[in-house]
Enzyme design. Structure first.
Site, PDB file in Angstrom:
ATOM      1  N   GLY A  32      73.203  76.176  59.078  1.00 34.96           N
ATOM      2  CA  GLY A  32      72.022  76.666  58.561  1.00 34.96           C
ATOM      3  C   GLY A  32      70.896  75.754  57.941  1.00 34.96           C
ATOM      4  O   GLY A  32      70.596  74.871  58.929  1.00 34.96           O
ATOM      5  N   VAL A  33      70.317  76.147  57.209  1.00 35.95           N
ATOM      6  CA  VAL A  33      69.024  75.773  56.846  1.00 35.95           C
ATOM      7  C   VAL A  33      68.984  73.411  56.097  1.00 35.95           C
ATOM      8  O   VAL A  33      68.240  73.366  56.812  1.00 35.95           O
ATOM      9  CB  VAL A  33      67.927  76.403  55.123  1.00 35.95           C
ATOM     10  CG1 VAL A  33      69.013  76.652  54.275  1.00 35.95           C
ATOM     11  CG2 VAL A  33      66.767  75.520  55.248  1.00 35.95           C
ATOM     12  N   ASP A  34      70.408  73.827  55.579  1.00 33.35           N
ATOM     13  CA  ASP A  34      70.830  72.232  55.302  1.00 33.35           C
ATOM     14  C   ASP A  34      70.782  71.828  56.400  1.00 33.35           C
ATOM     15  O   ASP A  34      70.505  70.486  56.217  1.00 33.35           O
ATOM     16  CB  ASP A  34      72.581  72.827  54.429  1.00 33.35           C
ATOM     17  CG  ASP A  34      72.913  71.588  53.996  1.00 33.35           C
ATOM     18  OD1 ASP A  34      71.973  70.871  53.720  1.00 33.35           O
ATOM     19  OD2 ASP A  34      74.047  71.181  53.421  1.00 33.35           O
ATOM     20  N   SER A 117      71.259  81.282  49.869  1.00 32.73           N
ATOM     21  CA  SER A 117      73.181  82.157  49.755  1.00 32.73           C
ATOM     22  C   SER A 117      73.189  83.329  50.420  1.00 32.73           C
ATOM     23  O   SER A 117      73.946  84.305  50.814  1.00 32.73           O
ATOM     24  CB  SER A 117      72.927  82.516  48.373  1.00 32.73           C
ATOM     25  OG  SER A 117      73.515  81.870  47.532  1.00 32.73           O
ATOM     26  N   THR A 118      71.864  83.320  50.668  1.00 30.81           N
ATOM     27  CA  THR A 118      71.754  85.123  52.045  1.00 30.81           C
ATOM     28  C   THR A 118      72.844  84.815  53.228  1.00 30.81           C
ATOM     29  O   THR A 118      72.278  85.693  53.863  1.00 30.81           O
ATOM     30  CB  THR A 118      70.721  85.652  52.096  1.00 30.81           C
ATOM     31  OG1 THR A 118      69.428  84.384  52.754  1.00 30.81           O
ATOM     32  CG2 THR A 118      70.467  86.241  50.295  1.00 30.81           C
ATOM     33  N   VAL A 120      75.627  81.628  55.173  1.00 30.91           N
ATOM     34  CA  VAL A 120      76.944  81.825  55.349  1.00 30.91           C
ATOM     35  C   VAL A 120      77.373  82.156  54.312  1.00 30.91           C
ATOM     36  O   VAL A 120      78.943  82.514  54.180  1.00 30.91           O
ATOM     37  CB  VAL A 120      77.155  80.456  55.856  1.00 30.91           C
ATOM     38  CG1 VAL A 120      78.788  80.209  55.725  1.00 30.91           C
ATOM     39  CG2 VAL A 120      76.800  80.401  57.056  1.00 30.91           C
ATOM     40  N   TYR A 121      76.645  82.370  52.997  1.00 30.78           N
ATOM     41  CA  TYR A 121      77.235  82.474  51.769  1.00 30.78           C
ATOM     42  C   TYR A 121      77.268  83.959  51.179  1.00 30.78           C
ATOM     43  O   TYR A 121      77.923  84.939  50.343  1.00 30.78           O
ATOM     44  CB  TYR A 121      76.863  81.941  50.978  1.00 30.78           C
ATOM     45  CG  TYR A 121      76.906  80.369  50.479  1.00 30.78           C
ATOM     46  CD1 TYR A 121      78.103  79.881  51.373  1.00 30.78           C
ATOM     47  CD2 TYR A 121      76.583  79.120  49.396  1.00 30.78           C
ATOM     48  CE1 TYR A 121      78.294  78.610  51.429  1.00 30.78           C
ATOM     49  CE2 TYR A 121      77.072  77.634  49.067  1.00 30.78           C
ATOM     50  CZ  TYR A 121      78.142  77.153  50.336  1.00 30.78           C
ATOM     51  OH  TYR A 121      78.589  75.813  50.264  1.00 30.78           O
TER      52      TYR A 121
HETATM   53  N1  AR6 Z   1      64.132  76.953  56.925  1.00 29.96           N
HETATM   54  C1  AR6 Z   1      63.669  78.499  56.927  1.00 29.96           C
HETATM   55  N2  AR6 Z   1      65.465  78.872  56.694  1.00 29.96           N
HETATM   56  C2  AR6 Z   1      66.556  78.804  57.285  1.00 29.96           C
HETATM   57  C3  AR6 Z   1      66.515  77.924  58.035  1.00 29.96           C
HETATM   58  C4  AR6 Z   1      64.896  76.817  58.659  1.00 29.96           C
HETATM   59  N3  AR6 Z   1      65.461  75.931  59.238  1.00 29.96           N
HETATM   60  N4  AR6 Z   1      67.140  77.947  58.974  1.00 29.96           N
HETATM   61  C5  AR6 Z   1      67.897  79.176  58.324  1.00 29.96           C
HETATM   62  N5  AR6 Z   1      67.450  79.266  57.531  1.00 29.96           N
HETATM   63  P1  AR6 Z   1      72.256  79.758  55.268  1.00 29.96           P
HETATM   64  P2  AR6 Z   1      73.410  79.384  52.371  1.00 29.96           P
HETATM   65  C6  AR6 Z   1      67.375  80.627  57.051  1.00 29.96           C
HETATM   66  O1  AR6 Z   1      73.518  79.550  56.326  1.00 29.96           O
HETATM   67  O2  AR6 Z   1      73.830  81.107  52.627  1.00 29.96           O
HETATM   68  C7  AR6 Z   1      75.576  75.513  54.828  1.00 29.96           C
HETATM   69  O3  AR6 Z   1      76.563  75.140  55.735  1.00 29.96           O
HETATM   70  C8  AR6 Z   1      69.026  81.635  57.009  1.00 29.96           C
HETATM   71  O4  AR6 Z   1      68.951  82.351  58.282  1.00 29.96           O
HETATM   72  O5  AR6 Z   1      71.744  78.145  55.632  1.00 29.96           O
HETATM   73  O6  AR6 Z   1      73.199  79.227  51.239  1.00 29.96           O
HETATM   74  C9  AR6 Z   1      75.268  74.909  53.434  1.00 29.96           C
HETATM   75  O7  AR6 Z   1      76.047  73.143  53.991  1.00 29.96           O
HETATM   76  C10 AR6 Z   1      69.097  82.344  55.792  1.00 29.96           C
HETATM   77  O8  AR6 Z   1      68.197  83.465  55.936  1.00 29.96           O
HETATM   78  O9  AR6 Z   1      72.540  79.145  53.722  1.00 29.96           O
HETATM   79  C11 AR6 Z   1      76.671  75.501  52.969  1.00 29.96           C
HETATM   80  O10 AR6 Z   1      77.501  75.231  53.415  1.00 29.96           O
HETATM   81  C12 AR6 Z   1      69.558  81.780  55.049  1.00 29.96           C
HETATM   82  O11 AR6 Z   1      68.029  80.307  55.151  1.00 29.96           O
HETATM   83  C13 AR6 Z   1      76.146  77.092  53.161  1.00 29.96           C
HETATM   84  O12 AR6 Z   1      76.278  77.036  54.415  1.00 29.96           O
HETATM   85  C14 AR6 Z   1      70.166  80.431  54.118  1.00 29.96           C
HETATM   86  O13 AR6 Z   1      71.056  80.822  54.992  1.00 29.96           O
HETATM   87  C15 AR6 Z   1      75.081  77.552  52.403  1.00 29.96           C
HETATM   88  O14 AR6 Z   1      75.067  79.074  52.703  1.00 29.96           O
END
Ligand code: AR6
Length: 174
Positions: A32-34, A117-118, A120-121
């Site tokens: 994801g974003v991480d 959190s919206t 993978v979480y």
């Molecule tokens: N810019 C902005 N938003 C983004 C980007 C980007 N480049 N890429 C994804 N998103 P998530 P979580 C959005 O899953 O639910 C990781 O593996 C995405 O579409 O990234 O907090 C961490 O290491 C969504 O709307 O984060 C943790 O293990 C939002 O960012 C876990 O995922 C959050 O999605 C955290 O899960």
């Protein structure tokens, strides 16, 4: 001027003083974003994260931005959705409040958040957006040092949810 802005885009392109990373408690990267933030920042980011010894859910720790255009990355692990009766809402509010506090401490004036959190979480989007908007606006009311907070939504559905949450809050406050 509205100090909370909702936009659609990729947070790794943000030129704000700080961007927030929706991390996990290891702070050692993920998807994801991480994943996007670590790829764009380069390996020095992971090296600094290794020195932080992880981070509890709802807390926040800062690193430099390395190859990113921002000065700092503020890492905060959001809550994993487990049905809603495990303190998820309070923990999500903590993420926003503690990230803003870290940004203030670092002297940041502009900060960008992803939708914590919206992904993978699996935190329900409508509820997450309301918590984010309310917590940010409450913080801004009592802290004049932060000039601009930007919610950077990756997709249209997320953008719509945060725009709706902001519109609802403005109606309630009027
Ligand atoms: N810019 C902005 N938003 C983004 C980007 C980007 N480049 N890429 C994804 N998103 P998530 P979580 C959005 O899953 O639910 C990781 O593996 C995405 O579409 O990234 O907090 C961490 O290491 C969504 O709307 O984060 C943790 O293990 C939002 O960012 C876990 O995922 C959050 O999605 C955290 O899960």
């Amino acid at each position: 001027m509205n100090r909370l802005q909702i936009t659609q885009g990729d947070i790794t392109h943000c030129t704000t003083d700080a961007i927030v990373n929706a991390a996990n408690t290891t702070l050692l990267g993920g998807g994801g974003v991480d994943g996007a933030i670590h790829r764009a920042a380069g390996p020095e980011l992971l090296a600094e994260c290794r020195t932080l010894n992880g981070c509890n859910t709802g807390e926040a720790k800062a690193t430099k931005g390395y190859r990113l255009p921002c000065r700092y990355v503020i890492h905060t692990p959001g809550p994993i959705w487990r049905g809603g009766d495990h303190g998820e809402a309070d923990k999500l509010a903590d993420c926003y409040r503690n990230s803003l506090t870290v940004a203030s401490t670092l002297g940041c004036k502009t900060i960008a958040f992803p939708s914590i959190s919206t992904g993978v979480y699996h935190f329900p989007l409508t509820q997450a957006a309301r918590i984010a908007v309310k917590t940010i606006l409450t913080y801004l009311r009592t802290h004049n040092d932060i000039e601009q907070v930007t919610m950077v939504c990756f997709d249209k559905g997320t953008l719509a949810a945060y725009e709706q949450a902001l519109a609802e809050t403005e109606q309630t406050d009027a």
